[in-house]
Design an enzyme around this catalytic site. Structure first.
Site, short mmCIF file in Angstrom:
data_model
loop_
_atom_site.label_atom_id
_atom_site.label_comp_id
_atom_site.label_asym_id
_atom_site.label_seq_id
_atom_site.Cartn_x
_atom_site.Cartn_y
_atom_site.Cartn_z
N GLY A 71 0.82 -1.16 -0.02
CA GLY A 71 -0.08 -0.08 -0.02
C GLY A 71 0.79 1.43 0.16
CB THR A 72 3.86 2.16 1.72
OG1 THR A 72 3.14 1.64 3.19
CG2 THR A 72 4.95 3.39 1.99
CD GLN A 179 -7.14 -0.62 7.42
OE1 GLN A 179 -7.98 -1.55 7.95
NE2 GLN A 179 -5.77 -0.71 7.84
CB SER A 199 -2.12 -3.46 1.01
OG SER A 199 -1.03 -3.93 1.53
CG HIS A 201 0.18 -6.67 5.08
ND1 HIS A 201 0.22 -6.25 6.49
CD2 HIS A 201 0.60 -5.39 4.35
CE1 HIS A 201 0.44 -4.90 6.58
NE2 HIS A 201 0.62 -4.41 5.33
CB THR A 237 12.14 -10.41 -11.69
OG1 THR A 237 13.19 -10.22 -12.42
CG2 THR A 237 11.45 -11.78 -11.85
CB CYS A 325 3.60 5.31 11.62
SG CYS A 325 3.16 4.51 9.87
C1 LIG Z 1 -1.48 -0.56 6.07
C2 LIG Z 1 -1.93 0.49 5.42
C3 LIG Z 1 -1.12 1.32 4.35
C4 LIG Z 1 0.36 0.74 3.77
O1 LIG Z 1 0.18 -0.66 3.25
P1 LIG Z 1 1.54 -1.51 3.23
O2 LIG Z 1 1.10 -2.51 2.42
O3 LIG Z 1 1.70 -1.96 4.86
O4 LIG Z 1 2.72 -0.66 2.60
C5 LIG Z 1 -1.54 2.35 3.68
N1 LIG Z 1 -2.80 2.99 4.07
C6 LIG Z 1 -3.64 2.35 4.89
C7 LIG Z 1 -4.87 3.02 4.94
C8 LIG Z 1 -3.09 1.20 5.65
O5 LIG Z 1 -3.99 0.49 6.74
#
Ligand SMILES: *Cc1c(COP(=O)(O)O)cnc(C)c1O
Length: 384
Positions: A71-72, A179, A199, A201, A237, A325
């Site tokens: 997500g980042t 989310q 994302s 995870h 890759t 964070c």
């Molecule tokens: C967890 C999260 C991210 C970051 O995603 P990652 O895959 O951990 O880099 C970004 N935005 C929101 C709202 C998140 O909850």
């Protein structure tokens, strides 16, 4: 001691079926998707099937979806890639004060590099009002970035209306949907979304893989160099096990979305009403109904959130102050402060985010333990 996980908005346990899909991709379909031989072609097929699966779930075309490291990276790429590629259209970005730091820090970087950024305040429920977005857009506005669901409080933003406004005023719309994806219906066409970040995870998939949807025709600047992968937007890759696991996780979440929404909403309500009936001076942060199933962000007057977290951990309950964070820091949450909550109350706030690890028993346990600990901490603060 049993351990109870109430931190699904931070990350989740990978689904067994996802582990299987990833093991296959690592051990059997191990070719390089760029290779022309049979091993490579087989890997390419799996990669494109994974892309199709995810694209279908958000009503996008597979060619509009790029895999990222999470997500980042998707958030960073959306903001920097759009603002730089569309500099001829303007230099103004509109976002909100309650975004994830992946968006806020990218916005800060843009500000330090000559762009203009407006930060919209949420209402008292942490919701971004469409009229505020409308007011913030100027002729030089290139991009609006408003998250779908806030990760700390769970409030759901009215993306449909925000999308209509952006389209009408000629600004692009990006949404951090990390989310909400897999938990709420998300249709990029219906909501006029030009970009979204997702994302794996957070939805029982692996860490380190995500995706950025970019509407066809939207100009995005390249940020990596050295190959032709992902239509040259994201070279190197491809993370095939990650992509295959992400697709599997997303499909499973989608298939059980309705029943899981009902189950988690019930558990969430039982946890909140139970705590509220046992403890005085507690407050639920976020929207009472327009909220992600599973998230309860609660302020406990008179105590420190960090102290409460540590005591809960000793009793086997894993929760969070909301933003990974900021944990470890004593600063109050930027989200709660932006909602107008006073800093002392904000510091005594905890997020319980429920998911597949939770059932009635874990909620019963929390309803027994949390009030005890809060009463103890309050008595200590009072006597000390
Ligand atoms: C967890 C999260 C991210 C970051 O995603 P990652 O895959 O951990 O880099 C970004 N935005 C929101 C709202 C998140 O909850």
């Amino acid at each position: 001691m049993n351990k109870y996980y109430f931190d699904h908005s931070a990350t989740t346990r990978v689904d067994e079926r996802v582990v299987q899909a990833m093991a296959q991709a690592m051990h059997k379909t191990y070719g390089n998707p760029s290779s022309v031989h049979g091993f490579g072609r087989e890997a390419r097929v799996l990669l494109e099937e994974s892309r199709e699966t995810i694209a279908r779930l958000i009503n996008a075309d597979p060619a509009e979806l790029f895999f990222t490291s999470g997500g980042t990276e998707a958030d960073n790429t959306a903001l920097l890639g759009i603002m730089k590629a569309n500099r001829d259209r303007g230099d103004h970005l509109v976002t909100s004060k309650i975004e994830h730091h992946a968006v806020l820090d990218a916005a800060k970087y843009l500000e330090n590099n000559g762009y203009r950024v407006s930060y919209i305040s949420p209402d008292a429920y942490g919701m971004i009002q469409p009229e505020e977005v409308s007011r913030a857009i100027t002729p030089g506005t290139v991009l609006v970035s408003i998250m779908h669901v806030n990760n700390e409080i769970g409030t759901i933003n009215p993306l449909g209306e925000i999308g209509r406004i952006c389209r009408q005023k000629g600004a692009l719309l990006h949404s951090d949907a990390v989310q909400s994806f897999g938990k709420l219906p998300l249709d990029v066409q219906a909501a006029n979304l030009d970009l979204i970040s997702i994302s794996a995870h957070k939805i029982y998939g692996p860490k380190g893989v995500g995706a950025l949807y970019v509407r066809r025709g939207v100009k995005l600047e390249k940020r990596t160099f050295g190959g032709h992968q992902e239509r040259e937007f994201r070279t190197g890759t491809e993370n095939l096990p990650g992509a295959a696991g992400f697709a599997q996780a997303a499909q499973i979440c989608h298939d059980k979305m309705d029943s899981e929404t009902q189950r988690l909403t019930d558990l969430r309500e039982r946890l909140w009403t139970g705590l509220n009936s046992k403890l005085p001076d507690i407050h639920l942060n976020g929207h009472p109904t327009e909220r992600l199933p599973g998230i309860n962000n609660i302020s406990f007057a008179g105590i420190e959130g960090e102290a409460l977290l540590l005591s809960l951990d000793l009793k086997g309950i894993a929760a969070s102050t909301g933003s990974a964070c900021s944990s470890g820091q004593v600063n109050a949450s930027h989200v709660l402060l932006a909602m107008g909550i006073n800093p002392e109350i904000a510091q005594g706030s905890i997020r319980f985010s429920l998911g597949r690890e939770n059932d009635d028993e874990s909620v019963d346990y929390a309803l027994e333990i949390v009030p005890q600990i809060v009463e103890n901490l309050r008595a200590m603060a009072f006597n000390g």
